[in-house]
Design an enzyme around this catalytic site. Structure first.
Site, mmCIF file in Angstrom:
data_model
loop_
_atom_site.group_PDB
_atom_site.id
_atom_site.type_symbol
_atom_site.label_atom_id
_atom_site.label_comp_id
_atom_site.label_asym_id
_atom_site.label_seq_id
_atom_site.Cartn_x
_atom_site.Cartn_y
_atom_site.Cartn_z
ATOM 1 N N ASP A 20 0.824 -1.213 0.000
ATOM 2 C CA ASP A 20 0.000 0.000 0.000
ATOM 3 C C ASP A 20 0.865 1.273 0.000
ATOM 4 O OD1 ASP A 20 -1.413 -2.278 0.960
ATOM 5 O OD2 ASP A 20 -2.914 -1.019 1.936
ATOM 6 N N GLU A 51 -4.579 1.881 -2.747
ATOM 7 C CA GLU A 51 -5.794 2.301 -2.021
ATOM 8 C C GLU A 51 -5.579 3.482 -1.080
ATOM 9 O OE1 GLU A 51 -7.665 0.334 1.088
ATOM 10 O OE2 GLU A 51 -5.851 0.215 2.271
ATOM 11 N N HIS A 80 -10.481 1.314 1.084
ATOM 12 C CA HIS A 80 -10.593 2.773 0.919
ATOM 13 C C HIS A 80 -10.977 3.190 -0.507
ATOM 14 C CE1 HIS A 80 -9.312 3.662 4.946
ATOM 15 N NE2 HIS A 80 -8.224 2.940 4.813
ATOM 16 N N HIS A 187 -3.084 -4.447 3.277
ATOM 17 C CA HIS A 187 -4.010 -3.752 4.184
ATOM 18 C C HIS A 187 -3.432 -3.428 5.560
ATOM 19 C CE1 HIS A 187 -7.642 -2.344 6.195
ATOM 20 N NE2 HIS A 187 -7.525 -3.285 7.098
ATOM 21 N N HIS A 189 -0.385 -2.833 6.400
ATOM 22 C CA HIS A 189 0.767 -1.925 6.239
ATOM 23 C C HIS A 189 1.995 -2.392 7.021
ATOM 24 C CE1 HIS A 189 -1.762 1.812 4.829
ATOM 25 N NE2 HIS A 189 -2.251 0.664 4.372
#
Ligand SMILES: [Fe+2]
Ligand SMILES: [Fe+2]
Length: 283
Positions: A20, A51, A80, A187, A189
């Site tokens: 991400d 995202e 997101h 997701h 991170h």
């Protein structure tokens, strides 16, 4: 170039999957680090999760085009996705962006990608988890429906499973073992150290991590997130744009005939602060 003289694919595909990308700082870090990584690993094809690329929330057309200009060949998304509502009417423009496939039927955007690249076809599937996440259709059923459809065209399939729970991500890895080239978690991170190739030839990692400010809480302001945890009051979260830059990605070597992973390697790189003038402002 992947094709040999007879037009057959002879050499494995070197693929990079970037975690991400958080905000403008994440984009700047990716821009700085990518040429060197691409050279070091002889990368043929690059996918990134976008995202959080627009100030931590979703993506815009300008950012999508900028990422493409910087050598990213495909983008996946996550929970997101819709937070920049402006993308809803123009999502068809985002030709190389896969949105999670297990949104309810009829939602705009591409539920999978098949990209022509150097004589190959590369399939990309993005799924959302349901454990500790918003309510979604079943990601396992969505995969069961779409993977055979993609496999009619190519065995090279990269799945970004955007989910919170490591158990759900491990389950998807085993569910798709032998059916996808890689199941890559996104997701949280935070990069996990469990990368491996499963028995059926599918590369797996529970979470690939992120690209953004390292001195942060998952790319966002420590102060804002701490305040929210401590007070349980509403708080706006903003991405951090100073300090050391973290670049997390996964390198994959894929056999182009069978689609199986031959090699998987975590890339965890920390770079010096990108904008020294901003560091001065912090003191
Ligand atoms: Fe994210
Ligand atoms: Fe997410």
């Amino acid at each position: 170039m992947i094709l040999n003289k007879s037009g057959q694919n002879s050499k494995p595909l070197n693929l990079l999957f970037i975690g991400d990308i958080v905000g403008s700082y994440g984009r700047a870090i990716a821009k700085q680090v990518l040429p060197e990584i691409r050279k070091e690993y002889a990368i043929d094809f690059t996918i990134a999760n976008g995202e959080n690329s627009a100030h931590g929330y979703s993506i815009t057309e300008k950012i999508y085009l900028d990422l493409m200009d910087n050598g990213i060949d495909a983008i996946t998304m996550g929970n997101h996705l819709w937070e920049k509502k402006e993308i809803i009417p123009k999502i068809a423009v985002f030709e190389k962006m896969a949105r999670p496939a297990n949104f309810p039927p009829g939602v705009p955007g591409k539920d999978h990608l098949i990209i022509d690249f150097a004589g190959l076809k590369i399939g990309v599937l993005n799924l959302l988890g349901r454990v500790f996440m918003q309510c979604m259709d079943c990601p396992f059923q969505a995969a069961e429906k779409l993977i055979p459809k993609i496999r009619e065209q190519t065995k090279i399939i990269i799945v970004d499973f955007h989910a919170e729970a490591t158990s759900e991500k491990c389950a998807m890895g085993y569910f798709l073992d032998g059916k996808a080239s890689a199941v890559i978690g996104t997701h949280t991170h935070v990069m996990t150290a469990d990368e491996r190739i499963l028995a059926g030839g599918t590369a797996f990692i529970a979470d690939v991590g992120m690209v953004g400010a390292q001195d942060s809480i998952i790319g966002m302001s420590k102060e804002q997130i701490l305040k929210r945890f401590i007070t349980q009051m509403p708080e706006k979260f903003e991405p951090v744009d100073t300090g050391p830059g973290l670049f997390n990605a996964l390198f994959l070597k894929i056999d182009t005939q069978s689609g199986k992973a031959l090699e998987v390697k975590r890339i965890f790189r920390v770079v010096e602060p990108l904008f020294p003038e901003k560091e001065e402002g912090k003191k």
